[in-house]
Design an enzyme around this catalytic site. Structure first.
Site, PDB file in Angstrom:
ATOM      1  N   LYS A 194      -3.914 -64.896 -31.248  1.00  0.00           N
ATOM      2  CA  LYS A 194      -3.792 -63.482 -31.615  1.00  0.00           C
ATOM      3  C   LYS A 194      -2.779 -62.766 -30.696  1.00  0.00           C
ATOM      4  O   LYS A 194      -2.358 -63.331 -29.682  1.00  0.00           O
ATOM      5  CB  LYS A 194      -5.183 -62.823 -31.516  1.00  0.00           C
ATOM      6  CG  LYS A 194      -6.179 -63.357 -32.565  1.00  0.00           C
ATOM      7  CD  LYS A 194      -7.529 -62.644 -32.468  1.00  0.00           C
ATOM      8  CE  LYS A 194      -8.502 -63.136 -33.529  1.00  0.00           C
ATOM      9  NZ  LYS A 194      -9.800 -62.399 -33.483  1.00  0.00           N
ATOM     10  N   TYR A 198      -8.532 -60.726 -43.419  1.00  0.00           N
ATOM     11  CA  TYR A 198      -9.843 -60.240 -42.977  1.00  0.00           C
ATOM     12  C   TYR A 198     -10.618 -59.526 -44.092  1.00  0.00           C
ATOM     13  O   TYR A 198     -11.452 -58.662 -43.816  1.00  0.00           O
ATOM     14  CB  TYR A 198      -9.687 -59.317 -41.760  1.00  0.00           C
ATOM     15  CG  TYR A 198      -9.494 -60.060 -40.447  1.00  0.00           C
ATOM     16  CD1 TYR A 198     -10.412 -61.040 -40.036  1.00  0.00           C
ATOM     17  CD2 TYR A 198      -8.418 -59.792 -39.617  1.00  0.00           C
ATOM     18  CE1 TYR A 198     -10.254 -61.715 -38.832  1.00  0.00           C
ATOM     19  CE2 TYR A 198      -8.251 -60.467 -38.406  1.00  0.00           C
ATOM     20  CZ  TYR A 198      -9.176 -61.426 -38.019  1.00  0.00           C
ATOM     21  OH  TYR A 198      -9.017 -62.091 -36.826  1.00  0.00           O
ATOM     22  N   ASN A 236     -10.139 -61.036 -28.409  1.00  0.00           N
ATOM     23  CA  ASN A 236     -10.744 -62.351 -28.180  1.00  0.00           C
ATOM     24  C   ASN A 236      -9.797 -63.536 -28.390  1.00  0.00           C
ATOM     25  O   ASN A 236     -10.221 -64.651 -28.648  1.00  0.00           O
ATOM     26  CB  ASN A 236     -12.058 -62.495 -28.950  1.00  0.00           C
ATOM     27  CG  ASN A 236     -11.870 -62.394 -30.460  1.00  0.00           C
ATOM     28  OD1 ASN A 236     -10.741 -62.264 -30.928  1.00  0.00           O
ATOM     29  ND2 ASN A 236     -12.951 -62.476 -31.195  1.00  0.00           N
ATOM     30  N   HIS A 284      -8.121 -66.984 -33.219  1.00  0.00           N
ATOM     31  CA  HIS A 284      -8.848 -67.070 -34.487  1.00  0.00           C
ATOM     32  C   HIS A 284      -8.884 -68.524 -34.940  1.00  0.00           C
ATOM     33  O   HIS A 284      -7.910 -69.241 -34.783  1.00  0.00           O
ATOM     34  CB  HIS A 284      -8.146 -66.246 -35.579  1.00  0.00           C
ATOM     35  CG  HIS A 284      -8.624 -66.598 -36.961  1.00  0.00           C
ATOM     36  ND1 HIS A 284      -9.763 -66.060 -37.502  1.00  0.00           N
ATOM     37  CD2 HIS A 284      -8.157 -67.480 -37.881  1.00  0.00           C
ATOM     38  CE1 HIS A 284      -9.960 -66.583 -38.714  1.00  0.00           C
ATOM     39  NE2 HIS A 284      -8.993 -67.444 -38.958  1.00  0.00           N
ATOM     40  N   GLU A 324      -7.224 -69.856 -45.910  1.00  0.00           N
ATOM     41  CA  GLU A 324      -6.387 -69.290 -44.851  1.00  0.00           C
ATOM     42  C   GLU A 324      -5.094 -70.082 -44.678  1.00  0.00           C
ATOM     43  O   GLU A 324      -4.033 -69.501 -44.454  1.00  0.00           O
ATOM     44  CB  GLU A 324      -7.182 -69.232 -43.544  1.00  0.00           C
ATOM     45  CG  GLU A 324      -8.332 -68.238 -43.639  1.00  0.00           C
ATOM     46  CD  GLU A 324      -9.173 -68.161 -42.376  1.00  0.00           C
ATOM     47  OE1 GLU A 324      -8.984 -68.993 -41.460  1.00  0.00           O
ATOM     48  OE2 GLU A 324     -10.031 -67.262 -42.304  1.00  0.00           O
TER      49      GLU A 324
HETATM   50  P1  GTP Z   1     -12.134 -64.602 -36.119  1.00  0.00           P
HETATM   51  O1  GTP Z   1     -11.786 -66.012 -35.761  1.00  0.00           O
HETATM   52  O2  GTP Z   1     -11.177 -63.585 -35.555  1.00  0.00           O
HETATM   53  O3  GTP Z   1     -12.395 -64.441 -37.607  1.00  0.00           O
HETATM   54  O4  GTP Z   1     -13.501 -64.349 -35.338  1.00  0.00           O
HETATM   55  P2  GTP Z   1     -14.928 -64.846 -35.744  1.00  0.00           P
HETATM   56  O5  GTP Z   1     -14.911 -65.648 -37.007  1.00  0.00           O
HETATM   57  O6  GTP Z   1     -15.519 -65.492 -34.536  1.00  0.00           O
HETATM   58  O7  GTP Z   1     -15.655 -63.469 -35.998  1.00  0.00           O
HETATM   59  P3  GTP Z   1     -15.716 -62.613 -37.334  1.00  0.00           P
HETATM   60  O8  GTP Z   1     -14.943 -63.252 -38.432  1.00  0.00           O
HETATM   61  O9  GTP Z   1     -17.129 -62.251 -37.569  1.00  0.00           O
HETATM   62  O10 GTP Z   1     -14.958 -61.280 -36.878  1.00  0.00           O
HETATM   63  C1  GTP Z   1     -13.546 -61.185 -36.961  1.00  0.00           C
HETATM   64  C2  GTP Z   1     -13.008 -60.431 -35.770  1.00  0.00           C
HETATM   65  O11 GTP Z   1     -13.436 -59.087 -35.851  1.00  0.00           O
HETATM   66  C3  GTP Z   1     -13.534 -60.928 -34.429  1.00  0.00           C
HETATM   67  O12 GTP Z   1     -12.705 -61.929 -33.904  1.00  0.00           O
HETATM   68  C4  GTP Z   1     -13.499 -59.699 -33.574  1.00  0.00           C
HETATM   69  O13 GTP Z   1     -12.236 -59.532 -32.958  1.00  0.00           O
HETATM   70  C5  GTP Z   1     -13.712 -58.579 -34.566  1.00  0.00           C
HETATM   71  N1  GTP Z   1     -15.091 -58.137 -34.562  1.00  0.00           N
HETATM   72  C6  GTP Z   1     -16.172 -58.755 -35.090  1.00  0.00           C
HETATM   73  N2  GTP Z   1     -17.284 -58.061 -34.915  1.00  0.00           N
HETATM   74  C7  GTP Z   1     -16.902 -56.954 -34.255  1.00  0.00           C
HETATM   75  C8  GTP Z   1     -17.587 -55.807 -33.761  1.00  0.00           C
HETATM   76  O14 GTP Z   1     -18.812 -55.664 -33.901  1.00  0.00           O
HETATM   77  N3  GTP Z   1     -16.817 -54.869 -33.126  1.00  0.00           N
HETATM   78  C9  GTP Z   1     -15.464 -54.996 -32.971  1.00  0.00           C
HETATM   79  N4  GTP Z   1     -14.760 -54.055 -32.336  1.00  0.00           N
HETATM   80  N5  GTP Z   1     -14.791 -56.043 -33.403  1.00  0.00           N
HETATM   81  C10 GTP Z   1     -15.497 -56.996 -34.032  1.00  0.00           C
HETATM   82 MG    MG Z   2     -13.988 -65.062 -38.779  1.00  0.00          MG
END
Ligand code: GTP
Ligand code: MG
Length: 150
Positions: free
Chosen positions: A9, A49, A112, A115, A127
Site C-alpha cells: 500500500k 474495495y 497497515n 493488502h 482482484e
Molecule cells: P485488506 O488486505 O486491505 O483488504 O485488509 P483485510 O482483508 O485484512 O481487511 P478488510 O478487507 O476487512 O478491510 C480492508 C481495509 O480497510 C483494511 O486493510 C483497513 O486498512 C481498513 N479497515 C478495516 N476495518 C477498518 C476500521 O474499522 N477502521 C478503519 N479506519 N479502517 C478499517
Molecule cells: Mg480485505
C-alpha cells in the site's frame, strides 16, 4: 498451486518496505508472476474495495489507497492465498503477531502496509483480473521448485 493478489500500500511504498516485503515472499518459496508500480484511481479503488462501500471508513480507505503509488503483485504457490494472509498478520497491526508483516511494520489500522486477497472463493481471481491483463503474468518455473515441493 494457487495465485493471489498482493499489494504494498502507499504507506509501505513511502516507507521503503517494498524490498523487505518481496524478500519475505521470495524466501518463503512463493513465485512472483506479476508486478507493477502504479497509481490507483478513484474508480479502481471503489471497485477493489466494493465489499466495504457501506462502511464508515470507506472514504478514508479509498483516499488512502489512491494517495500515492502502490506495488501490485501476483504471487503463486501451494496454498498461496492463505499463506500470504498468515504472513500479513491481522488486519489491525495493533493485534498482528510479531513476525508478521503488519506486526513488524505497522501500528495503525488505517496504515497497515499491505493488502492480500482474502480466502473467500473467487476473491483472488477477481482482484488479479482487476489489476492485471493475462499477458502481464509470467508462467515459469523457479529453479528451486523441485526442492520446495515433495
Ligand atoms: P485488506 O488486505 O486491505 O483488504 O485488509 P483485510 O482483508 O485484512 O481487511 P478488510 O478487507 O476487512 O478491510 C480492508 C481495509 O480497510 C483494511 O486493510 C483497513 O486498512 C481498513 N479497515 C478495516 N476495518 C477498518 C476500521 O474499522 N477502521 C478503519 N479506519 N479502517 C478499517
Ligand atoms: Mg480485505
Amino acid at each position: 498451486t494457487e495465485r493471489t493478489f498482493v499489494m504494498v500500500k502507499p504507506d509501505g511504498v513511502q516507507r521503503g518496505l517494498i524490498g523487505e516485503i518481496i524478500a519475505r515472499f521470495e524466501d518463503r518459496g512463493l513465485k512472483l508472476v506479476g508486478a507493477k508500480l502504479m497509481r490507483i484511481d478513484q474508480a479502481l479503488a471503489e471497485e477493489h474495495y466494493a465489499e466495504h462501500t457501506d462502511k464508515p471508513f470507506f472514504e478514508d480507505l479509498t483516499d488512502f489507497i489512491t494517495s500515492g503509488p502502490v506495488l501490485a503483485m501476483v504471487w503463486e504457490g501451494q496454498d498461496a492465498i492463505a499463506q500470504v494472509r498468515t504472513m500479513m498478520g491481522a488486519t489491525d497491526p495493533a493485534e498482528s503477531a510479531p513476525g508478521t508483516i503488519r506486526g513488524d511494520f505497522g501500528l495503525d489500522m488505517g496504515r497497515n502496509v499491505i493488502h492480500g486477497s482474502d480466502t473467500e472463493p473467487g476473491s483472488a481471481e477477481r482482484e488479479i483480473e482487476l489489476f492485471f491483463d493475462e499477458e502481464e503474468l509470467e508462467d515459469y518455473e523457479r529453479i528451486d521448485e523441485a526442492w520446495l515441493y515433495e
